[in-house]
Write an enzyme that holds these catalytic residues in place. Structure first.
Site, PDB file in Angstrom:
ATOM      1  N   GLU A 279       0.847  -1.200   0.000  1.00 11.86           N
ATOM      2  CA  GLU A 279       0.000   0.000   0.000  1.00 11.86           C
ATOM      3  C   GLU A 279       0.879   1.245   0.000  1.00 11.86           C
ATOM      4  OE1 GLU A 279      -2.672  -0.363   3.340  1.00 11.86           O
ATOM      5  OE2 GLU A 279      -3.634  -2.151   2.502  1.00 11.86           O
ATOM      6  N   HIS A 302      -7.830   1.206   2.131  1.00 11.17           N
ATOM      7  CA  HIS A 302      -7.689   0.712   3.517  1.00 11.17           C
ATOM      8  C   HIS A 302      -8.454   1.618   4.493  1.00 11.17           C
ATOM      9  CE1 HIS A 302      -4.873  -1.806   6.246  1.00 11.17           C
ATOM     10  NE2 HIS A 302      -6.039  -1.614   6.831  1.00 11.17           N
TER      11      HIS A 302
HETATM   12  N1  LIG Z   1      -9.849  -2.740   6.559  1.00  9.79           N
HETATM   13  C1  LIG Z   1      -9.639  -2.157   7.705  1.00  9.79           C
HETATM   14  O1  LIG Z   1      -9.528  -0.949   7.797  1.00  9.79           O
HETATM   15  C2  LIG Z   1      -9.577  -3.002   8.943  1.00  9.79           C
HETATM   16  C3  LIG Z   1     -10.003  -2.458  10.157  1.00  9.79           C
HETATM   17  C4  LIG Z   1     -10.010  -3.278  11.275  1.00  9.79           C
HETATM   18  C5  LIG Z   1      -9.560  -4.581  11.185  1.00  9.79           C
HETATM   19  N2  LIG Z   1      -9.085  -5.062  10.005  1.00  9.79           N
HETATM   20  C6  LIG Z   1      -8.604  -6.434   9.898  1.00  9.79           C
HETATM   21  O2  LIG Z   1      -9.731  -7.299   9.958  1.00  9.79           O
HETATM   22  C7  LIG Z   1      -9.290  -8.581  10.406  1.00  9.79           C
HETATM   23  C8  LIG Z   1     -10.275  -9.131  11.439  1.00  9.79           C
HETATM   24  O3  LIG Z   1     -10.293  -8.296  12.601  1.00  9.79           O
HETATM   25  P1  LIG Z   1     -10.981  -8.812  13.958  1.00  9.79           P
HETATM   26  O4  LIG Z   1     -10.940  -7.718  14.937  1.00  9.79           O
HETATM   27  O5  LIG Z   1     -12.279  -9.444  13.639  1.00  9.79           O
HETATM   28  O6  LIG Z   1      -9.915  -9.934  14.369  1.00  9.79           O
HETATM   29  P2  LIG Z   1     -10.136 -11.148  15.357  1.00  9.79           P
HETATM   30  O7  LIG Z   1      -8.791 -11.536  15.812  1.00  9.79           O
HETATM   31  O8  LIG Z   1     -11.183 -10.823  16.371  1.00  9.79           O
HETATM   32  O9  LIG Z   1     -10.718 -12.300  14.399  1.00  9.79           O
HETATM   33  C9  LIG Z   1      -9.973 -12.982  13.443  1.00  9.79           C
HETATM   34  C10 LIG Z   1     -10.544 -14.374  13.335  1.00  9.79           C
HETATM   35  O10 LIG Z   1      -9.957 -15.018  12.193  1.00  9.79           O
HETATM   36  C11 LIG Z   1      -9.727 -16.370  12.549  1.00  9.79           C
HETATM   37  N3  LIG Z   1      -8.739 -16.895  11.607  1.00  9.79           N
HETATM   38  C12 LIG Z   1      -7.420 -16.592  11.534  1.00  9.79           C
HETATM   39  N4  LIG Z   1      -6.844 -17.218  10.505  1.00  9.79           N
HETATM   40  C13 LIG Z   1      -7.849 -17.920   9.901  1.00  9.79           C
HETATM   41  C14 LIG Z   1      -7.885 -18.751   8.773  1.00  9.79           C
HETATM   42  N5  LIG Z   1      -6.803 -18.991   8.036  1.00  9.79           N
HETATM   43  N6  LIG Z   1      -9.067 -19.332   8.444  1.00  9.79           N
HETATM   44  C15 LIG Z   1     -10.181 -19.094   9.194  1.00  9.79           C
HETATM   45  N7  LIG Z   1     -10.194 -18.307  10.264  1.00  9.79           N
HETATM   46  C16 LIG Z   1      -9.050 -17.720  10.613  1.00  9.79           C
HETATM   47  C17 LIG Z   1      -9.295 -16.325  13.987  1.00  9.79           C
HETATM   48  O11 LIG Z   1      -9.423 -17.557  14.630  1.00  9.79           O
HETATM   49  C18 LIG Z   1     -10.235 -15.255  14.544  1.00  9.79           C
HETATM   50  O12 LIG Z   1     -11.439 -15.823  15.021  1.00  9.79           O
HETATM   51  C19 LIG Z   1      -7.877  -8.402  10.919  1.00  9.79           C
HETATM   52  O13 LIG Z   1      -6.972  -8.877   9.957  1.00  9.79           O
HETATM   53  C20 LIG Z   1      -7.738  -6.907  11.046  1.00  9.79           C
HETATM   54  O14 LIG Z   1      -6.411  -6.485  10.892  1.00  9.79           O
HETATM   55  C21 LIG Z   1      -9.105  -4.302   8.885  1.00  9.79           C
END
Ligand SMILES: NC(=O)c1ccc[n+]([C@@H]2O[C@H](COP(=O)([O-])OP(=O)(O)OC[C@H]3O[C@@H](n4cnc5c(N)ncnc54)[C@H](O)[C@@H]3O)[C@@H](O)[C@H]2O)c1
Length: 421
Positions: A279, A302
């Site tokens: 990015e 993002h």
């Molecule tokens: N786009 C954005 O601006 C933005 C903002 C916030 C969060 N995010 C991203 O969103 C994602 C999710 O955030 P969250 O707070 O829900 O995280 P979280 O940790 O609460 O949930 C992630 C889930 O994914 C599961 N997981 C991990 N690897 C996996 C796989 N290979 N297959 C299936 N399940 C899997 C984990 O067990 C967990 O339950 C993160 O990567 C975070 O960085 C992006």
């Protein structure tokens, strides 16, 4: 002699003023509420709008005890080694992969993030995109701007009754599940961990089962290293023909060249991508991606979690954690330290001792205190992996030797004292 902010200070002529010690650096446009909170706590705050590269960051960190970053500033072992004044890092975002958490812990630097502040924002964007793609809004909008009136129902669908597959059923995945069901969607989910199904959501035991069951797949997995390249050619091929795909999790999770091929072949009918393997560092850098120029593809910079509400909440939450750590040694919700929070007792001095987690450290600390006749008012120990964290409140009458001896222990990583008013 006393310590403040992890540095030695001397009573009398050599006292270093708090202005010298309490300096915070906030990068990447952290919400101004963070500046307000830190300023109120007595910090001299410098806020910068962009991320810094390694060398620039090292130069800026001299004399800084609290650092705030978002996702684009990388805190490496080299940065940490060159920043002896640094006490704590606030990641004003959800992910902390940009920080070498182990290296930070090995120097007694606590790292905090905001795991829940922007959950709702990501969910609302995902819902908006699912509906937009189902109604082919990206195409309709582009045509209207080009002067084309294309009034037709062909390829436009309601989301009610359609099947949504959520991969990664964590904070975001579960909240999306609730809202998607309230819109009448049938939710399937797949997670590598055991997760409670919310509402009527159906758990899939494999990713393939999910991909074959739904018409829209949305990724919400975390940023663990094993998820690099997690979703590629084989996974897109498994999806049902004319499915929709969303990724608002991490850029490196998806093979974008494969996604482009599947969109061009028509197998994937639309995609919404918010995160990219690489990015731009700032708004002046060009955005380069294989996904540019495709129709019915929504590309966003993002911004899934970037709402004013979320930024404000993150700014307030993380700066609060930094202040609590600096003022009271509280590590609750720290992502790399054992979690300890002991109420501050006025009139005491607090010893914050970060150490290697080996048997007998608490006894050794208390032996030093006992040998010097130091009275303990309160004490709390927690360990996590290879680190231990003990907070001890003592009466202020103690000699320099007490701190010298605690600092000289083989297991000591960092010792800090805090004077409670
Ligand atoms: N786009 C954005 O601006 C933005 C903002 C916030 C969060 N995010 C991203 O969103 C994602 C999710 O955030 P969250 O707070 O829900 O995280 P979280 O940790 O609460 O949930 C992630 C889930 O994914 C599961 N997981 C991990 N690897 C996996 C796989 N290979 N297959 C299936 N399940 C899997 C984990 O067990 C967990 O339950 C993160 O990567 C975070 O960085 C992006």
């Amino acid at each position: 002699m006393f310590t403040y902010g992890g540095r030695l200070c001397f009573h009398g002529d050599e006292v270093l003023t708090l202005e010298t010690l309490n300096r915070a650096l906030l990068l990447e446009n952290v919400h101004p509420d963070a500046t307000t909170r830190l300023t109120k706590a007595g910090y001299q705050v410098r806020a910068m709008p962009r991320a810094l590269g390694e060398d620039e960051l090292i130069a800026e960190l001299a004399g800084i005890s609290l650092l705030g970053i978002r996702s684009q500033t990388h805190i490496t072992e080299r940065v940490l080694a060159a920043a002896p004044d640094l006490l704590a890092i606030g990641a004003f975002c959800i992910g902390t992969n940009q920080v070498d958490l182990g290296a930070a812990a090995r120097r007694g630097v606590a790292v905090f993030n905001a795991p829940f502040s922007n959950t709702r924002s990501v969910v609302e964007l995902a819902i908006a995109e699912i509906i937009s793609m189902a109604r082919r809004l990206p195409e309709k909008n582009a045509k209207m701007h080009a002067g084309v009136w294309d009034k037709s129902a062909r390829g436009a669908h309601e989301v009610r009754g359609r099947k949504l597959g959520i991969v990664g059923y964590g904070n975001i995945g579960t909240q999306l599940s609730v809202i998607a069901e309230s819109l009448g969607m049938t939710v399937y989910f797949y997670d590598i961990a055991d997760k409670l199904a919310i509402g009527n959501a159906r758990r899939c035991s494999t990713l393939d089962e999910l991909l074959e069951s739904v018409e829209t797949v949305t990724l919400h997995v975390d940023g663990r290293a094993g998820n690099r390249g997690f979703f590629g050619d084989a996974e897109f091929a498994r999806m049902r023909p004319r499915s929709l795909f969303l990724n608002l999790s991490r850029g490196f999770v998806v093979d974008h060249a494969a996604l482009r091929r599947h969109i061009e072949s028509g197998h994937i009918a639309g995609a919404a991508i918010d995160v990219f393997p690489s990015e731009p560092k700032g708004n002046n850098e060009e955005f380069v991606s294989e996904l540019r120029g495709l129709s019915n593809v929504i590309l966003t910079p993002h911004i899934g979690g970037s709402t004013e509400e979320a930024q404000q909440d993150i700014g307030d939450y993380v700066s609060g954690k930094l202040v609590d750590f600096a003022e009271g040694g509280a590590t609750s919700m720290s992502v790399n330290m054992p979690n300890v929070a002991l109420p501050v007792v006025p009139g005491t001095h607090r010893l914050v001792h970060v150490h290697k987690n080996v048997p007998g450290v608490l006894a050794a600390i208390n032996r030093v205190l006992a040998e010097h006749g130091v009275n303990v008012e309160g004490q709390l120990l927690h360990t996590r992996d290879e680190f231990g964290f003990v907070v001890t409140d003592i009466v202020p009458a103690y000699s320099d030797e007490v701190l010298d001896e605690l600092r000289a222990m083989d297991v000591t990583i960092r010792l800090r004292t805090i004077e409670a008013d």
